[in-house]
Write a protein that holds these residues in place. Structure first.
Motif, PDB file in Angstrom:
ATOM      1  N   ASP A   7      19.440  99.783 -30.206  1.00  0.00           N
ATOM      2  CA  ASP A   7      18.520  99.831 -29.074  1.00  0.00           C
ATOM      3  C   ASP A   7      18.978  98.894 -27.964  1.00  0.00           C
ATOM      4  OD1 ASP A   7      16.925 101.779 -30.140  1.00  0.00           O
ATOM      5  OD2 ASP A   7      15.364 100.409 -30.841  1.00  0.00           O
ATOM      6  N   SER A   8      19.505  97.733 -28.325  1.00  0.00           N
ATOM      7  CA  SER A   8      19.984  96.787 -27.326  1.00  0.00           C
ATOM      8  C   SER A   8      21.198  97.337 -26.599  1.00  0.00           C
ATOM      9  CB  SER A   8      20.344  95.458 -27.979  1.00  0.00           C
ATOM     10  OG  SER A   8      19.209  94.875 -28.558  1.00  0.00           O
ATOM     11  N   GLN A  11      20.056  99.975 -24.222  1.00  0.00           N
ATOM     12  CA  GLN A  11      19.374  99.361 -23.086  1.00  0.00           C
ATOM     13  C   GLN A  11      20.394  98.822 -22.090  1.00  0.00           C
ATOM     14  OE1 GLN A  11      16.710  96.139 -24.065  1.00  0.00           O
ATOM     15  NE2 GLN A  11      15.324  96.772 -22.451  1.00  0.00           N
ATOM     16  N   THR A  51      15.814 111.845 -29.607  1.00  0.00           N
ATOM     17  CA  THR A  51      16.622 110.663 -29.926  1.00  0.00           C
ATOM     18  C   THR A  51      16.820 109.743 -28.731  1.00  0.00           C
ATOM     19  OG1 THR A  51      18.748 111.743 -29.472  1.00  0.00           O
ATOM     20  CG2 THR A  51      17.887 111.921 -31.727  1.00  0.00           C
ATOM     21  N   HIS A  54      12.018 107.418 -24.636  1.00  0.00           N
ATOM     22  CA  HIS A  54      11.529 106.037 -24.613  1.00  0.00           C
ATOM     23  C   HIS A  54      10.218 105.990 -23.841  1.00  0.00           C
ATOM     24  CE1 HIS A  54      15.391 104.104 -25.830  1.00  0.00           C
ATOM     25  NE2 HIS A  54      15.874 105.226 -25.345  1.00  0.00           N
ATOM     26  N   LYS A  56       8.334 103.379 -21.478  1.00  0.00           N
ATOM     27  CA  LYS A  56       8.422 102.148 -20.686  1.00  0.00           C
ATOM     28  C   LYS A  56       7.074 101.940 -20.007  1.00  0.00           C
ATOM     29  CE  LYS A  56      12.751 101.607 -21.582  1.00  0.00           C
ATOM     30  NZ  LYS A  56      13.153 100.560 -22.476  1.00  0.00           N
ATOM     31  N   TYR A  60       7.000 107.798 -19.879  1.00  0.00           N
ATOM     32  CA  TYR A  60       7.997 108.303 -20.822  1.00  0.00           C
ATOM     33  C   TYR A  60       9.241 108.765 -20.072  1.00  0.00           C
ATOM     34  CZ  TYR A  60       4.374 108.405 -24.414  1.00  0.00           C
ATOM     35  OH  TYR A  60       3.397 108.062 -25.309  1.00  0.00           O
ATOM     36  N   GLY A 121       8.807 102.946 -32.742  1.00  0.00           N
ATOM     37  CA  GLY A 121       9.938 102.275 -32.117  1.00  0.00           C
ATOM     38  C   GLY A 121      10.205 102.874 -30.746  1.00  0.00           C
ATOM     39  N   ARG A 122      10.940 102.149 -29.913  1.00  0.00           N
ATOM     40  CA  ARG A 122      11.218 102.535 -28.521  1.00  0.00           C
ATOM     41  C   ARG A 122       9.930 102.771 -27.745  1.00  0.00           C
ATOM     42  NH1 ARG A 122      14.648 106.418 -30.975  1.00  0.00           N
ATOM     43  NH2 ARG A 122      13.532 108.037 -29.855  1.00  0.00           N
TER      44      ARG A 122
END
Length: 149
Positions: A7-8, A11, A51, A54, A56, A60, A121-122
């Protein structure tokens, strides 16, 4: 020290990537069905796009290293159609589009008046579909007499 978390890394690649369009090109309805510009999207594409979905603070998004696409979500991005508890108390959830998620245990489920939901997650979450909802209540919330535990 570099952070090797997937994820990092994503990002880092997606930070500052421009929004493709202010209008949402994708829509996920209250039944977990995906649409692209109003047309139903085949499940294999839904699974692929899931996949990179996300949540935020702005909403979305499908996020890639090249572009960011806004997604409108009616309620939850995923509807859980089946779940299985393993011997060690973990859960495997299967969504309406065939994606699978792993949960550490029953404590991950949030029960309220409107739904039974889980965080994935996310920033994403899912709710149990109708059949799973009633099955979960029967299995984990009612005693054999049908009263609340």
């Amino acid at each position: 020290m570099a952070d090797n978390q997937p994820d990092s890394a994503l990002q880092q690649f997606t930070q500052g990537v421009p929004l493709c369009d202010e209008e949402a090109l994708f829509h996920i309805d209250s039944q977990g069905r995906w649409f692209y510009r109003g047309e139903p999207l085949p499940d294999k594409f839904c699974r692929l796009f899931a996949t990179i979905l996300h949540l935020k603070s702005e909403g979305y998004f499908l996020m890639t290293p090249v572009e960011t696409v806004r997604v409108e979500v009616a309620e939850f991005p995923f509807i859980i159609n089946d779940y299985e508890e393993t011997q060690d108390g973990h859960f495997t959830l299967t969504s309406s589009i065939g994606t699978q998620f792993q949960l550490a245990g029953r404590d991950a489920f949030v029960v309220d008046e409107a739904a039974i939901s889980v965080s994935l997650g996310r920033g994403l979450s899912a709710k149990l579909g109708r059949a799973c909802y009633y099955r979960f209540i029967e299995q984990y919330m009612l005693n054999p007499e049908g009263d609340v535990k």
